[in-house]
Motif scaffolding. Structure first.
Motif, PDB file in Angstrom:
ATOM      1  N   ILE A 134       0.700  -1.429   0.143  1.00 23.11           N
ATOM      2  CA  ILE A 134       0.062  -0.328  -0.120  1.00 23.11           C
ATOM      3  C   ILE A 134       0.719   1.282  -0.002  1.00 23.11           C
ATOM      4  CG2 ILE A 134       0.049   0.726   2.364  1.00 23.11           C
ATOM      5  CD1 ILE A 134      -2.989   0.822  -0.232  1.00 23.11           C
ATOM      6  N   ASP A 135       2.141   1.352   0.585  1.00 23.15           N
ATOM      7  CA  ASP A 135       2.868   2.714   0.667  1.00 23.15           C
ATOM      8  C   ASP A 135       3.465   2.574  -0.899  1.00 23.15           C
ATOM      9  OD1 ASP A 135       3.082   3.401   3.687  1.00 23.15           O
ATOM     10  OD2 ASP A 135       4.648   1.930   3.831  1.00 23.15           O
ATOM     11  N   GLY A 136       4.179   1.384  -1.923  1.00 32.11           N
ATOM     12  CA  GLY A 136       4.233   1.616  -2.907  1.00 32.11           C
ATOM     13  C   GLY A 136       2.864   1.897  -4.080  1.00 32.11           C
ATOM     14  N   LEU A 137       2.005   1.945  -3.361  1.00 29.07           N
ATOM     15  CA  LEU A 137       0.748   2.362  -4.097  1.00 29.07           C
ATOM     16  C   LEU A 137       0.800   3.517  -3.798  1.00 29.07           C
ATOM     17  CD1 LEU A 137      -1.719  -0.453  -3.981  1.00 29.07           C
ATOM     18  CD2 LEU A 137      -0.697  -0.024  -6.230  1.00 29.07           C
ATOM     19  N   ILE A 138       1.105   4.388  -2.817  1.00 22.22           N
ATOM     20  CA  ILE A 138       0.456   5.361  -2.646  1.00 22.22           C
ATOM     21  C   ILE A 138       1.722   6.663  -3.159  1.00 22.22           C
ATOM     22  CG2 ILE A 138       0.775   7.133  -0.129  1.00 22.22           C
ATOM     23  CD1 ILE A 138      -0.550   4.796   1.514  1.00 22.22           C
ATOM     24  N   HIS A 167      -4.611   6.199   1.267  1.00 19.00           N
ATOM     25  CA  HIS A 167      -4.226   7.009   2.389  1.00 19.00           C
ATOM     26  C   HIS A 167      -5.791   5.794   3.687  1.00 19.00           C
ATOM     27  CE1 HIS A 167      -1.173   9.514   1.356  1.00 19.00           C
ATOM     28  NE2 HIS A 167      -2.142   9.460   0.389  1.00 19.00           N
ATOM     29  N   GLU A 168      -6.612   5.706   3.221  1.00 21.15           N
ATOM     30  CA  GLU A 168      -7.676   4.916   3.781  1.00 21.15           C
ATOM     31  C   GLU A 168      -7.277   3.658   4.202  1.00 21.15           C
ATOM     32  OE1 GLU A 168     -12.897   4.024   3.972  1.00 21.15           O
ATOM     33  OE2 GLU A 168     -11.883   3.510   1.997  1.00 21.15           O
ATOM     34  N   LEU A 169      -7.201   2.464   3.232  1.00 21.44           N
ATOM     35  CA  LEU A 169      -7.123   1.661   3.442  1.00 21.44           C
ATOM     36  C   LEU A 169      -5.234   1.216   4.312  1.00 21.44           C
ATOM     37  CD1 LEU A 169      -7.574  -1.664   3.502  1.00 21.44           C
ATOM     38  CD2 LEU A 169      -5.585  -1.442   1.229  1.00 21.44           C
ATOM     39  N   LYS A 170      -4.809   2.194   4.501  1.00 20.82           N
ATOM     40  CA  LYS A 170      -3.602   2.202   5.558  1.00 20.82           C
ATOM     41  C   LYS A 170      -4.153   1.982   6.644  1.00 20.82           C
ATOM     42  CE  LYS A 170       1.010   4.032   5.773  1.00 20.82           C
ATOM     43  NZ  LYS A 170       2.541   4.809   5.928  1.00 20.82           N
ATOM     44  N   GLY A 171      -5.051   3.208   6.004  1.00 18.02           N
ATOM     45  CA  GLY A 171      -5.525   3.668   8.686  1.00 18.02           C
ATOM     46  C   GLY A 171      -6.191   2.545   8.849  1.00 18.02           C
ATOM     47  N   GLN A 172      -7.135   2.003   8.026  1.00 18.93           N
ATOM     48  CA  GLN A 172      -7.959   0.247   8.616  1.00 18.93           C
ATOM     49  C   GLN A 172      -6.843  -0.867   8.689  1.00 18.93           C
ATOM     50  OE1 GLN A 172     -10.687  -0.914   5.889  1.00 18.93           O
ATOM     51  NE2 GLN A 172     -11.126  -2.842   7.176  1.00 18.93           N
TER      52      GLN A 172
END
Length: 445
Positions: free
Chosen positions: A289-293, A303-308
């Motif tokens: 997810i950091d790579g996608l961000i 960002h929402e998925l990372k927060g979750q």
């Protein structure tokens, strides 16, 4: 994604079930809802319907089905969304269902609904959908209502109504300069499955009889359409691919998702990030997810998925920053605001309570039927020492959930705390009248 189980099965629904049924749950997801709305709203407008007046619900059911019921309510199964290969196929199905709404087919089916008990089923569906509209589970999570969807008897339209809806769908798509081939492709998917129309068969075929005449009509419509060679919008194509990947990651076997989606495309990495999070392998999930961000730093849903991921692994303080970024890039989303507000409240820092309350106040303005947001607003107002607004918010939640006992309690509490000079006094009067319309729970003998 965890499934938050909240049982709201209505007794009327259970009484109406005279046939085999399959369990289904309502899904709330800011990104997927946005994608479906991007596809559906132009179709609603082409049909001269107000998009804001049509409720769209996503059911976690792997069957290939979509239906309209209980007025202007469109239900779409995850199985159908995941089976569509592009947004035009999904648009074709939505256009067809819109044809039923615009054609008044639901009104004409009221007598049949009453005799079959379908109206009770629709009522239970809508009640469950309201109950889970903001349950204590975050944006991308499945909001499980514990409801049961009876698959047989749901507005089985006549052949004439099906033909009318097909023609209407072709007209709506033409108004949008879209090819009707997507709907034809969907018919072919149904046809090639060769499923029997029975209690074991395809739900869509049972409620929307597919005939050779309908397929021939659509083939002719495609041949005649000046837009038959039109391609799906590229940005909408990616949104659709992402929605399908996200559903795949959350609903399919994680190990199978990781093996099947091994490519480097954005949708495949998105699905793998979700799958690793579900295993759970948080390090690999965060790396993806950091790579996608990094590629799309202003994408609210990454960002929402990372927060979750962080929140549900107990790293609440770390979850606040990605949730805050998600809201910054999509401030009009009630679900994203709800996610950030809940993280702020769960962190336990008193300095965050005012911000959480402001986020929730805006969330319920955007989505006034979000029962969970009202609940957390009540919590936030209580922590601020504002007992009147807290009672009012909890009364709103209780009314939405049709909980007569709690609604009576919180309305009475608010009446003791809110003065007639307060602007919220008028809303309190509305709630008082709404409580009277809720049937009291049956008395135990």
């Amino acid at each position: 994604m965890r499934i938050w189980c909240r049982r709201v099965v209505a007794a009327a629904l259970l009484a109406a079930m005279a046939w085999p049924a399959s369990a289904a749950t309502v899904i709330r997801d800011a990104e997927i809802e946005s994608t479906i709305r991007a596809i559906a709203d132009p179709i609603f407008k082409a049909a001269r319907l107000d998009p804001a007046s049509i409720n769209v619900y996503i059911l976690n059911d792997d069957k290939l089905n979509a239906f309209v019921a209980g007025g202007q309510n469109l239900f779409i199964n995850t199985g159908l969304i995941m089976r569509t290969e592009n947004p035009d196929q999904l648009a074709g199905v939505i256009a067809h269902e819109t044809g039923h709404i615009a054609g008044g087919h639901l009104t004409r089916a009221q007598d049949a609904m009453a005799s079959a008990g379908t109206s009770s089923i629709v009522g239970a569906l809508l009640g469950a959908a309201a109950a889970v509209a903001g349950a204590p589970q975050l944006g991308t999570a499945i909001m499980a209502g514990g409801l049961t969807v009876a698959q047989r008897g749901f507005l089985a339209f006549s052949r004439a109504q099906e033909q009318t809806a097909d023609q209407a769908a072709v007209n709506y798509l033409a108004a949008l300069r879209m090819s009707p081939e997507g709907l034809l492709d969907f018919f072919r998917i149904l046809d090639t499955q060769n499923l029997r129309i029975s209690s074991e068969g395809n739900s869509y075929l049972r409620t929307h009889p597919l005939t050779s005449d309908r397929i021939a009509f659509m083939e002719d419509a495609v041949a005649r359409s000046p837009y038959r060679d039109a391609k799906p919008d590229r940005s909408l194509m990616l949104e659709h691919q992402r929605a399908v990947a996200k559903l795949d990651g959350f609903l399919s076997n994680p190990a199978q998702v990781i093996a099947r989606r091994s490519a480097d495309s954005l949708p495949d990495r998105y699905a793998r990030a979700v799958a690793y999070y579900r295993i759970p392998d948080l390090d690999k999930a965060l790396a993806l997810i950091d790579g996608l961000i990094e590629e799309r730093p202003e994408d609210p849903y990454f960002h929402e998925l990372k927060g979750q991921m962080l929140f549900e692994n107990g790293r609440v303080a770390e979850a606040i920053a990605p949730y805050r970024r998600a809201v910054r890039f999509r401030p009009d989303s009630a679900l994203l605001r709800f996610g950030l507000a809940r993280a702020l409240l769960e962190q336990g820092d008193a300095r965050n309570v005012d911000e959480a309350a402001a986020l929730l106040q805006e969330a319920v303005r955007i989505e006034p039927d979000n029962a969970g947001a009202w609940r957390f607003l009540g919590v936030a107002e209580g922590r601020r020492g504002r007992e009147g607004p807290a009672a009012l918010a909890l009364a709103e939640q209780a009314v939405l959930l049709r909980n007569r006992k709690d609604a009576d309690f919180y309305v009475h509490r608010a009446q003791q705390l809110i003065k007639p000079s307060d602007p919220s006094w008028y809303r309190l009067q509305d709630l008082s009248r709404a409580v009277e319309e809720i049937e009291p729970p049956p008395q135990r003998r």
